[in-house]
Motif scaffolding. Sequence first.
Motif, mmCIF file in Angstrom:
data_model
loop_
_atom_site.group_PDB
_atom_site.id
_atom_site.type_symbol
_atom_site.label_atom_id
_atom_site.label_comp_id
_atom_site.label_asym_id
_atom_site.label_seq_id
_atom_site.Cartn_x
_atom_site.Cartn_y
_atom_site.Cartn_z
ATOM 1 N N VAL A 26 0.861 -1.176 0.000
ATOM 2 C CA VAL A 26 0.000 0.000 0.000
ATOM 3 C C VAL A 26 0.902 1.232 0.000
ATOM 4 N N SER A 27 0.733 2.093 -0.994
ATOM 5 C CA SER A 27 1.574 3.282 -1.118
ATOM 6 C C SER A 27 1.100 4.392 -0.173
ATOM 7 N N ASP A 28 1.968 5.363 0.039
ATOM 8 C CA ASP A 28 1.600 6.516 0.860
ATOM 9 C C ASP A 28 0.437 7.281 0.231
ATOM 10 N N PHE A 34 -7.153 6.795 1.366
ATOM 11 C CA PHE A 34 -7.938 6.033 2.340
ATOM 12 C C PHE A 34 -8.337 6.932 3.509
ATOM 13 N N ALA A 35 -7.386 7.700 4.024
ATOM 14 C CA ALA A 35 -7.676 8.583 5.155
ATOM 15 C C ALA A 35 -8.747 9.608 4.777
ATOM 16 N N ILE A 89 -7.337 -1.995 1.723
ATOM 17 C CA ILE A 89 -6.535 -1.223 2.660
ATOM 18 C C ILE A 89 -7.066 -1.413 4.078
ATOM 19 N N ALA A 90 -8.388 -1.409 4.241
ATOM 20 C CA ALA A 90 -8.974 -1.636 5.567
ATOM 21 C C ALA A 90 -8.542 -2.989 6.115
ATOM 22 N N SER A 91 -8.507 -3.986 5.261
ATOM 23 C CA SER A 91 -8.065 -5.316 5.669
ATOM 24 C C SER A 91 -6.583 -5.308 6.037
ATOM 25 N N ALA A 92 -5.780 -4.629 5.231
ATOM 26 C CA ALA A 92 -4.342 -4.555 5.497
ATOM 27 C C ALA A 92 -4.073 -3.842 6.823
ATOM 28 N N LEU A 93 -4.871 -2.843 7.148
ATOM 29 C CA LEU A 93 -4.699 -2.116 8.403
ATOM 30 C C LEU A 93 -4.933 -3.022 9.612
ATOM 31 N N GLN A 94 -5.847 -3.967 9.461
ATOM 32 C CA GLN A 94 -6.126 -4.891 10.564
ATOM 33 C C GLN A 94 -4.964 -5.844 10.797
ATOM 34 N N LYS A 95 -4.168 -6.071 9.772
ATOM 35 C CA LYS A 95 -3.073 -7.045 9.851
ATOM 36 C C LYS A 95 -1.706 -6.406 10.081
ATOM 37 N N ASP A 96 -1.583 -5.103 9.834
ATOM 38 C CA ASP A 96 -0.285 -4.446 9.862
ATOM 39 C C ASP A 96 -0.316 -3.220 10.783
ATOM 40 N N PRO A 97 0.172 -3.366 12.022
ATOM 41 C CA PRO A 97 0.142 -2.244 12.971
ATOM 42 C C PRO A 97 0.905 -1.009 12.485
ATOM 43 N N ALA A 98 1.982 -1.185 11.745
ATOM 44 C CA ALA A 98 2.759 -0.041 11.242
ATOM 45 C C ALA A 98 1.936 0.753 10.226
ATOM 46 N N LEU A 99 1.226 0.041 9.384
ATOM 47 C CA LEU A 99 0.356 0.681 8.397
ATOM 48 C C LEU A 99 -0.766 1.439 9.099
ATOM 49 N N LEU A 100 -1.339 0.822 10.106
ATOM 50 C CA LEU A 100 -2.400 1.465 10.882
ATOM 51 C C LEU A 100 -1.880 2.739 11.548
ATOM 52 N N GLN A 101 -0.668 2.693 12.045
ATOM 53 C CA GLN A 101 -0.065 3.859 12.681
ATOM 54 C C GLN A 101 0.089 5.000 11.672
ATOM 55 N N LYS A 102 0.475 4.666 10.437
ATOM 56 C CA LYS A 102 0.603 5.685 9.385
ATOM 57 C C LYS A 102 -0.746 6.353 9.107
ATOM 58 N N VAL A 103 -1.789 5.538 8.997
ATOM 59 C CA VAL A 103 -3.119 6.095 8.715
ATOM 60 C C VAL A 103 -3.581 6.947 9.892
#
Length: 113
Positions: A26-28, A34-35, A89-103
């Motif tokens: 998932v790119s920035d 997404f945000a 992306i919502a699914s990836a956020l549930q699996k990746d805490p670093a990605l969730l932190q970015k969002v």
Amino acid sequence: MKPTAILSALFALALAASTAFAESAVSDAQLQKFANAYRSIVTLSQEYAPQLKAAKDAAAAEAINVEAQSKMLAAVEGAGLSKEEYQGIASALQKDPALLQKVNALLKEPGAQ
């Protein structure tokens, strides 16, 4: 139909998972989109919650729910994502805490859109 059940349906768009997309990076830029879409969805859910609560019957609640979901989908697409991309992306956020932190950091930025 209870308002909580109806409100749960409003979030179906955000919570459904697309595993094929979630497996890709998932790119920035996608996170920013997404945000932006997420902000719009939250605003719409706050707008429609009182209407759903005040619905006189299940048919009226369903009509409100359909309208809300349509506007939420339009918000996702207006942010530059497909429904599938948003779900992935919502699914990836549930699996990746670093990605969730970015969002979460993007969501805290004042006036960002």
